[in-house]
Scaffold this motif. Structure first.
Motif, PDB file in Angstrom:
ATOM      1  N   SER A 119      58.315  18.172  -2.973  1.00  0.00           N
ATOM      2  CA  SER A 119      58.343  17.606  -4.064  1.00  0.00           C
ATOM      3  C   SER A 119      59.730  18.285  -4.517  1.00  0.00           C
ATOM      4  O   SER A 119      60.028  19.254  -4.731  1.00  0.00           O
ATOM      5  CB  SER A 119      57.647  17.190  -4.243  1.00  0.00           C
ATOM      6  OG  SER A 119      56.933  16.795  -4.740  1.00  0.00           O
ATOM      7  N   ASP A 130      60.926  12.909  -3.335  1.00  0.00           N
ATOM      8  CA  ASP A 130      60.120  13.015  -2.208  1.00  0.00           C
ATOM      9  C   ASP A 130      60.460  13.140  -0.962  1.00  0.00           C
ATOM     10  O   ASP A 130      61.588  12.624  -1.011  1.00  0.00           O
ATOM     11  CB  ASP A 130      58.949  12.579  -2.222  1.00  0.00           C
ATOM     12  CG  ASP A 130      57.668  12.885  -3.277  1.00  0.00           C
ATOM     13  OD1 ASP A 130      57.606  13.852  -3.772  1.00  0.00           O
ATOM     14  OD2 ASP A 130      56.716  11.926  -3.226  1.00  0.00           O
ATOM     15  N   GLU A 132      59.503  21.896  -5.689  1.00  0.00           N
ATOM     16  CA  GLU A 132      58.565  22.683  -6.402  1.00  0.00           C
ATOM     17  C   GLU A 132      57.823  23.128  -5.372  1.00  0.00           C
ATOM     18  O   GLU A 132      56.491  23.724  -6.387  1.00  0.00           O
ATOM     19  CB  GLU A 132      58.339  21.026  -7.602  1.00  0.00           C
ATOM     20  CG  GLU A 132      59.334  20.513  -8.098  1.00  0.00           C
ATOM     21  CD  GLU A 132      59.798  21.775  -9.425  1.00  0.00           C
ATOM     22  OE1 GLU A 132      58.883  22.299 -10.046  1.00  0.00           O
ATOM     23  OE2 GLU A 132      60.939  22.585 -10.053  1.00  0.00           O
ATOM     24  N   LYS A 133      57.250  21.803  -4.852  1.00  0.00           N
ATOM     25  CA  LYS A 133      56.049  21.968  -4.422  1.00  0.00           C
ATOM     26  C   LYS A 133      56.511  21.424  -2.406  1.00  0.00           C
ATOM     27  O   LYS A 133      57.295  20.366  -2.125  1.00  0.00           O
ATOM     28  CB  LYS A 133      54.614  20.855  -4.516  1.00  0.00           C
ATOM     29  CG  LYS A 133      54.553  21.079  -6.099  1.00  0.00           C
ATOM     30  CD  LYS A 133      52.877  19.872  -5.549  1.00  0.00           C
ATOM     31  CE  LYS A 133      52.411  19.910  -8.069  1.00  0.00           C
ATOM     32  NZ  LYS A 133      52.254  18.765  -7.741  1.00  0.00           N
ATOM     33  N   TRP A 134      55.052  22.270  -1.463  1.00  0.00           N
ATOM     34  CA  TRP A 134      55.555  21.079  -0.250  1.00  0.00           C
ATOM     35  C   TRP A 134      53.946  21.751   0.234  1.00  0.00           C
ATOM     36  O   TRP A 134      53.481  22.588  -0.013  1.00  0.00           O
ATOM     37  CB  TRP A 134      56.216  22.303   0.210  1.00  0.00           C
ATOM     38  CG  TRP A 134      56.824  23.528   0.514  1.00  0.00           C
ATOM     39  CD1 TRP A 134      56.711  24.821  -0.258  1.00  0.00           C
ATOM     40  CD2 TRP A 134      56.019  24.779   1.387  1.00  0.00           C
ATOM     41  NE1 TRP A 134      56.007  26.118  -0.388  1.00  0.00           N
ATOM     42  CE2 TRP A 134      55.500  26.108   1.190  1.00  0.00           C
ATOM     43  CE3 TRP A 134      55.511  24.281   3.041  1.00  0.00           C
ATOM     44  CZ2 TRP A 134      55.079  26.722   1.811  1.00  0.00           C
ATOM     45  CZ3 TRP A 134      54.641  24.870   3.536  1.00  0.00           C
ATOM     46  CH2 TRP A 134      54.801  26.662   3.586  1.00  0.00           C
ATOM     47  N   ARG A 135      54.045  20.989   1.224  1.00  0.00           N
ATOM     48  CA  ARG A 135      52.926  20.704   2.505  1.00  0.00           C
ATOM     49  C   ARG A 135      53.425  20.277   3.792  1.00  0.00           C
ATOM     50  O   ARG A 135      53.787  20.002   4.107  1.00  0.00           O
ATOM     51  CB  ARG A 135      51.941  20.484   1.808  1.00  0.00           C
ATOM     52  CG  ARG A 135      51.891  19.014   1.690  1.00  0.00           C
ATOM     53  CD  ARG A 135      50.367  17.835   1.190  1.00  0.00           C
ATOM     54  NE  ARG A 135      50.185  17.416   1.019  1.00  0.00           N
ATOM     55  CZ  ARG A 135      50.482  15.879   1.756  1.00  0.00           C
ATOM     56  NH1 ARG A 135      49.387  16.879   2.910  1.00  0.00           N
ATOM     57  NH2 ARG A 135      50.229  14.493   1.793  1.00  0.00           N
ATOM     58  N   PRO A 190      52.823  15.530  -2.037  1.00  0.00           N
ATOM     59  CA  PRO A 190      52.235  17.314  -2.165  1.00  0.00           C
ATOM     60  C   PRO A 190      52.032  18.119  -3.118  1.00  0.00           C
ATOM     61  O   PRO A 190      52.282  17.191  -4.555  1.00  0.00           O
ATOM     62  CB  PRO A 190      53.175  18.265  -2.185  1.00  0.00           C
ATOM     63  CG  PRO A 190      54.857  17.412  -1.740  1.00  0.00           C
ATOM     64  CD  PRO A 190      54.526  16.422  -2.326  1.00  0.00           C
TER      65      PRO A 190
END
Length: 68
Positions: A6, A18, A54-57, A68
């Motif tokens: 994200s 995304d 911002e975020k990751w997975r 994520p």
């Protein structure tokens, strides 16, 4: 495996999207994906300096993408 990100624009933090990046190099499980993700994230960030992660997975290729 896929690296799900994200990302948001630095200049307009409310503008987000995304991204999905295939993680190669034999990343057949989440551990290998997580181990390889730092270099993939660094490369993506270098190529997209106007965006902030911002975020990751990690997720399996066959898994339906979720936020994520």
């Amino acid at each position: 495996m896929l690296l799900l990100l994200s990302v948001c624009l630095i200049a307009q933090p409310a503008t987000c999207r995304d991204e999905q990046i295939p993680v190669g190099g034999g990343a057949a499980n989440a551990f290998v994906c997580l181990r390889n993700s730092q270099s993939v994230l660094a490369q993506w960030q270098d190529e997209h300096p106007e965006w902030h992660v911002e975020k990751w997975r990690c997720a399996a290729n066959a898994a339906p993408p979720k936020k994520p």
